[in-house]
Motif scaffolding. Structure first.
Motif, PDB file in Angstrom:
ATOM      1  N   LYS B 371     -74.800 -60.051  36.399  1.00  0.00           N
ATOM      2  CA  LYS B 371     -75.388 -59.200  37.510  1.00  0.00           C
ATOM      3  C   LYS B 371     -74.217 -58.109  37.602  1.00  0.00           C
ATOM      4  N   LEU B 372     -73.159 -58.557  37.302  1.00  0.00           N
ATOM      5  CA  LEU B 372     -72.560 -57.243  36.790  1.00  0.00           C
ATOM      6  C   LEU B 372     -72.878 -56.382  36.063  1.00  0.00           C
ATOM      7  N   GLY B 373     -73.094 -57.127  35.349  1.00  0.00           N
ATOM      8  CA  GLY B 373     -73.882 -55.805  33.858  1.00  0.00           C
ATOM      9  C   GLY B 373     -74.731 -55.143  34.091  1.00  0.00           C
ATOM     10  N   ALA B 374     -75.832 -55.804  35.287  1.00  0.00           N
ATOM     11  CA  ALA B 374     -77.059 -54.867  34.916  1.00  0.00           C
ATOM     12  C   ALA B 374     -76.197 -53.927  35.700  1.00  0.00           C
ATOM     13  N   LEU B 375     -75.143 -53.480  36.279  1.00  0.00           N
ATOM     14  CA  LEU B 375     -75.040 -52.451  36.931  1.00  0.00           C
ATOM     15  C   LEU B 375     -74.429 -51.398  35.919  1.00  0.00           C
ATOM     16  N   GLY B 376     -73.256 -51.942  34.699  1.00  0.00           N
ATOM     17  CA  GLY B 376     -72.844 -51.611  33.777  1.00  0.00           C
ATOM     18  C   GLY B 376     -71.370 -51.984  33.674  1.00  0.00           C
ATOM     19  N   ILE B 377     -71.424 -53.066  35.149  1.00  0.00           N
ATOM     20  CA  ILE B 377     -69.627 -52.978  34.526  1.00  0.00           C
ATOM     21  C   ILE B 377     -69.226 -54.537  34.140  1.00  0.00           C
ATOM     22  N   ARG B 384     -61.488 -68.506  30.065  1.00  0.00           N
ATOM     23  CA  ARG B 384     -62.172 -70.339  29.913  1.00  0.00           C
ATOM     24  C   ARG B 384     -62.238 -70.750  31.270  1.00  0.00           C
ATOM     25  N   GLY B 385     -62.125 -69.762  32.037  1.00  0.00           N
ATOM     26  CA  GLY B 385     -62.128 -70.769  33.597  1.00  0.00           C
ATOM     27  C   GLY B 385     -61.558 -70.036  34.497  1.00  0.00           C
ATOM     28  N   GLY B 386     -61.683 -70.241  36.141  1.00  0.00           N
ATOM     29  CA  GLY B 386     -60.907 -69.563  36.643  1.00  0.00           C
ATOM     30  C   GLY B 386     -61.551 -68.989  37.665  1.00  0.00           C
ATOM     31  N   PHE B 387     -61.751 -68.020  38.495  1.00  0.00           N
ATOM     32  CA  PHE B 387     -62.661 -67.179  39.574  1.00  0.00           C
ATOM     33  C   PHE B 387     -62.558 -65.516  39.195  1.00  0.00           C
ATOM     34  N   PHE B 388     -61.485 -64.929  38.222  1.00  0.00           N
ATOM     35  CA  PHE B 388     -61.231 -63.811  37.679  1.00  0.00           C
ATOM     36  C   PHE B 388     -62.388 -63.782  37.291  1.00  0.00           C
ATOM     37  N   LEU B 389     -62.895 -61.942  37.074  1.00  0.00           N
ATOM     38  CA  LEU B 389     -63.426 -61.303  35.766  1.00  0.00           C
ATOM     39  C   LEU B 389     -62.818 -59.933  36.245  1.00  0.00           C
ATOM     40  N   TRP B 390     -61.506 -59.415  34.217  1.00  0.00           N
ATOM     41  CA  TRP B 390     -61.253 -58.569  35.008  1.00  0.00           C
ATOM     42  C   TRP B 390     -62.019 -56.818  33.711  1.00  0.00           C
ATOM     43  N   THR B 441     -72.743 -57.663  49.581  1.00  0.00           N
ATOM     44  CA  THR B 441     -71.625 -57.703  48.733  1.00  0.00           C
ATOM     45  C   THR B 441     -72.523 -56.554  47.680  1.00  0.00           C
ATOM     46  N   TRP B 442     -73.352 -57.012  46.834  1.00  0.00           N
ATOM     47  CA  TRP B 442     -73.794 -55.884  45.969  1.00  0.00           C
ATOM     48  C   TRP B 442     -74.544 -55.044  46.252  1.00  0.00           C
ATOM     49  N   GLU B 443     -74.410 -54.806  47.049  1.00  0.00           N
ATOM     50  CA  GLU B 443     -75.338 -53.167  48.049  1.00  0.00           C
ATOM     51  C   GLU B 443     -74.701 -52.761  48.437  1.00  0.00           C
ATOM     52  N   VAL B 444     -74.087 -53.268  48.501  1.00  0.00           N
ATOM     53  CA  VAL B 444     -72.162 -52.349  49.241  1.00  0.00           C
ATOM     54  C   VAL B 444     -71.402 -51.557  47.428  1.00  0.00           C
ATOM     55  N   LEU B 445     -71.240 -52.792  46.438  1.00  0.00           N
ATOM     56  CA  LEU B 445     -70.813 -52.220  45.202  1.00  0.00           C
ATOM     57  C   LEU B 445     -71.985 -50.877  44.526  1.00  0.00           C
ATOM     58  N   ARG B 446     -72.827 -51.586  44.772  1.00  0.00           N
ATOM     59  CA  ARG B 446     -74.122 -50.609  43.955  1.00  0.00           C
ATOM     60  C   ARG B 446     -73.748 -48.589  44.430  1.00  0.00           C
ATOM     61  N   ARG B 447     -73.304 -49.146  46.704  1.00  0.00           N
ATOM     62  CA  ARG B 447     -73.893 -47.822  46.962  1.00  0.00           C
ATOM     63  C   ARG B 447     -72.209 -47.297  46.839  1.00  0.00           C
ATOM     64  N   ALA B 448     -71.120 -48.498  46.594  1.00  0.00           N
ATOM     65  CA  ALA B 448     -69.910 -47.354  46.753  1.00  0.00           C
ATOM     66  C   ALA B 448     -69.469 -46.748  44.527  1.00  0.00           C
ATOM     67  N   LEU B 449     -70.300 -47.514  44.081  1.00  0.00           N
ATOM     68  CA  LEU B 449     -71.077 -46.690  42.368  1.00  0.00           C
ATOM     69  C   LEU B 449     -70.562 -45.107  42.694  1.00  0.00           C
ATOM     70  N   LYS B 450     -71.550 -45.427  43.638  1.00  0.00           N
ATOM     71  CA  LYS B 450     -73.108 -43.780  43.521  1.00  0.00           C
ATOM     72  C   LYS B 450     -71.723 -43.222  44.047  1.00  0.00           C
ATOM     73  N   THR B 451     -71.001 -43.429  45.269  1.00  0.00           N
ATOM     74  CA  THR B 451     -70.441 -42.549  45.689  1.00  0.00           C
ATOM     75  C   THR B 451     -69.584 -42.166  45.027  1.00  0.00           C
ATOM     76  N   ALA B 452     -69.219 -42.760  44.379  1.00  0.00           N
ATOM     77  CA  ALA B 452     -67.574 -42.131  44.297  1.00  0.00           C
ATOM     78  C   ALA B 452     -67.571 -41.529  41.988  1.00  0.00           C
ATOM     79  N   ALA B 453     -68.776 -41.772  41.843  1.00  0.00           N
ATOM     80  CA  ALA B 453     -69.719 -41.187  40.804  1.00  0.00           C
ATOM     81  C   ALA B 453     -69.922 -39.790  41.956  1.00  0.00           C
TER      82      ALA B 453
END
Lengths: 454, 454
Positions: B371-377, B384-390, B441-453
């Motif tokens: 889903k992040l990839g679809a936003l270009g992230i 290999r494990g855990g809950f973080f994506l950098w 969350t995804w809606e806000v993230l999309r909007r924040a990317l646009k605002t910051a751009a």
């Protein structure tokens, strides 16, 4: 579990060997597979066996740590420094009498209320049981604390209060905020020995002012503020540790006037406040939390195992202290701990418990003072409350020698000089009256006095 | 209680007024006197009324603190510094989505095991519920930890292990022991932001080494050791925070060789170790706890509310660390906390819980990455494990601006530069995949990317 343990002990199963499959062992032992899974999981938690995902359970490859953790107990040849009493009393076997320690026996604590609070905790929201919680600590406990501060005529607002991991951690946090290595800090002489240990950890220069039955010696206090320029003064309000003395209102007023003239910050540690028969004036109340920082905890009256302390101070200082607590312990104190404390305090039984405790302590102080008197040990003053008696030993005896002799007989005492920066309390001893119920203790004390007198 | 509250609110009872006697109110309301005592005690705990011994209950004289503690919530105009993510995520309302936070949602934690452990705690010995406990912490948990260390091929003896109030407190304690103001400390770039906050509190000079998918850049590491002479290197083993990378065995070996040549001490924080699909090599195992100090806690896998951490290190260092912990928090960590953790670990369900959690996280990492990839992230690597994506943001976007924009819409993100000493992660963001379930969350993230751009 014991079947597998026996096989490993008897070398029928060696390091790295595969254990029987769950199904085969279940059928061989005529139990359900889930029973075997449970047993294997518990053995894995102990480290005897390991699970390899998708391939079953194996005996651990590595050398096993001792399954019974033999505790060495505290080292007895330590120097008698400010750590001495802490280490000897915290790490002593439960059966060792500890008239030197600074807490009540378990039987004197509000056990029923605690168990009730823990049972209620088991049914509370999952968030509270698992999350970090807010940086200032649990809301219910902070609400109760604001009410209690107001009983001491300390009007603190929401942004002037934060919870910490313990009373000592609260003091530590304030020291980190205010002190730089080499700064001078003023304490009472005698004072709570751990103030000395804590200030050493901060690499502070420690100076001390003689403590009188009504508070610090004011003439010396003013002189020291002029000559030594301490950044901070740390003291107990309500009931002073170790003497049990209470600061008079006149001393409190005069002390704050002098402190203002020298821009001195004061930590008032109220840890024994709830043991007072009537509330005495608090520096924080007179000062309005301007230069006085109020600190407290519930370790003496409720539980030292469920640990939680607090700081009330200027709002801008609390803001910095919150950042410091986030940096050094991430988040506030345990929400679970704060919730247990709040539930005990809010349940009606706590006030009644404290009423009874105070009465019991009044009787016990009197009884113990009489018995000490028979040994020629005399209280410096008779405290209004609490469980300490600060006493002069007979015949100029050295308290450190007496404490060492008693430790040989498995009794932990608190010799005067661990409390004294000037090292002038060598003939004094702090007794915890609630920890002197055992006739053996008195026998050891008598013997130690004789041994040390030789 | 509500009858009395109503009278106070309606001014029928004013400040200082005496409340009806227990007997008279009980008879007037047709309840038992003990019910009235309970109500009065609870109102007294809240601070609305006060008991005067021997003379009954009175409405409090002092101005009441707000009965509802209105939380202001975190200040949003703060500088985006290493404290930013902590304060915004710890103090945010429970309903605020927090893809920037460093913990799992309550629903992903072993809730049933925790409740079972707390219920068992309510029935345990009074001593454990009320006493300070030993300076090294609860024996049952230490025993389990020695077994777990041995699973990582770390053979620690009893005197090489101590419990602390949390993983962060463990790191803090070691820093107090090893560092003096002005000392240089090496961290990874990027690194866990709170290492930066903690080292600031110690007034350390912080230098950083670029982190690669197999560990720190070794050429730079060796160069920095030569030129900057750091006293200490702090890193994560197993799964690196924020990148999710794992140090290779070759890097670990080479790193230790270089460290030995420069007499560097290393803190290895293993906090995410249990999230690994298979155990990776630990620096502490290679080194045998000689110059490597192992630190860990259970806040990520079991509970952050029941807080407990540990340190494994050289026995002589542990002895000093114990003294330091006594001085700064008196005694070890909460025995009650250690007991709850030990009971959950020893109960067979924990391993199964972690197995399921790892599987769930594998699926969730994949889904969120898509889903992040679809936003270009784009993730820097797939952990290999855990809950973080950098992740790298699309089109050279500034992560701090994106995080600020998202916060306007009530979503807490973790912008790259809070993790970066060199401030070179401005185009990166750390996402917690377990906290991104809400479509909002995804809606806000999309909007924040646009605002910051813009």
């Amino acid at each position: 579990m014991s079947a597998i343990r026996a096989k490993v002990a008897g070398r029928a199963l060696g390091a790295g060997d595969r254990l029987p499959s769950i199904r085969s062992l279940a059928s061989a032992m005529d139990v359900s597979p889930s029973t075997v899974v449970e047993a294997y999981d518990r053995l894995a938690a102990e480290g005897l066996i390991r699970a390899r995902r998708g391939s079953g359970f194996y005996v651990s490859q590595t050398i096993m740590p001792p399954l019974a953790l033999a505790e060495a107990g505290p080292r007895r040849d330590r120097e008698v420094d400010p750590f001495w009493v802490s280490r000897q009393s915290l790490d002593a076997d439960a059966a060792v009498p500890k008239p030197g320690c600074g807490w009540l026996p378990a039987g004197w604590m509000p056990e029923a209320g605690l168990r009730r609070a823990i049972r209620a905790l088991a049914r509370t929201d999952a968030d509270l049981l698992t999350d970090y919680g807010s940086t200032r600590g649990g809301v219910s406990l902070r609400r109760l604390l604001l009410a209690r501060l107001s009983e001491d005529s300390i009007q603190a607002s929401v942004d002037q209060l934060m919870l910490t991991g313990s009373g000592t951690q609260a003091t530590d946090l304030v020291c980190r905020f205010l002190l730089r290595p080499g700064d001078t800090v003023l304490v009472d002489d005698p004072c709570y020995f751990n103030f000395r240990a804590l200030l050493r950890a901060h690499q502070a220069r420690i100076v001390s002012v003689p403590y009188t039955p009504t508070g610090p010696d004011l003439a010396r206090f003013e002189q020291i503020l002029g000559s030594e320029r301490p950044r901070l003064y740390i003291t107990n309000s309500a009931l002073h540790n170790p003497t049990g003395a209470t600061m008079s209102l006149a001393t409190a007023h005069r002390l704050l006037t002098v402190a203002a003239a020298h821009d001195l910050t004061i930590i008032e540690d109220d840890i024994f406040g709830d043991f007072e028969p009537e509330r005495s004036p608090r520096l924080a109340a007179l000062d309005g939390l301007s230069r006085v920082i109020r600190i407290g905890s519930f370790s003496k009256t409720l539980s030292a195992s469920v640990r939680c302390g607090y700081v009330a101070a200027r709002a801008d200082w609390i803001e910095h202290l919150v950042d410091l607590q986030v940096a050094t312990s991430f988040g506030g104190p345990s929400p679970v701990a704060a919730e247990i404390i709040a539930r005990v305090l809010a349940g009606g039984g706590y006030r009644k418990h404290m009423d009874e405790l105070r009465q019991k302590l009044t009787r016990t102080r009197r009884d113990v003072a009489r018995k000490l008197g028979a040994l020629g040990i005399e209280p410096w003053l008779m405290p209004r409350g609490g469980f300490f008696l600060w006493c002069r030993l007979p015949g100029e005896q050295d308290a450190t020698q007496v404490a060492r002799a008693a430790l040989e007989d498995n009794v932990v005492l608190a010799p005067g000089n661990v409390f004294s920066v000037s090292q002038t309390s060598q003939h004094f001893m702090r007794f915890n009256v609630a920890q002197m119920n055992d006739p053996q203790t008195w026998e050891v004390l008598r013997r130690a006095l004789k041994t040390a007198a030789k």
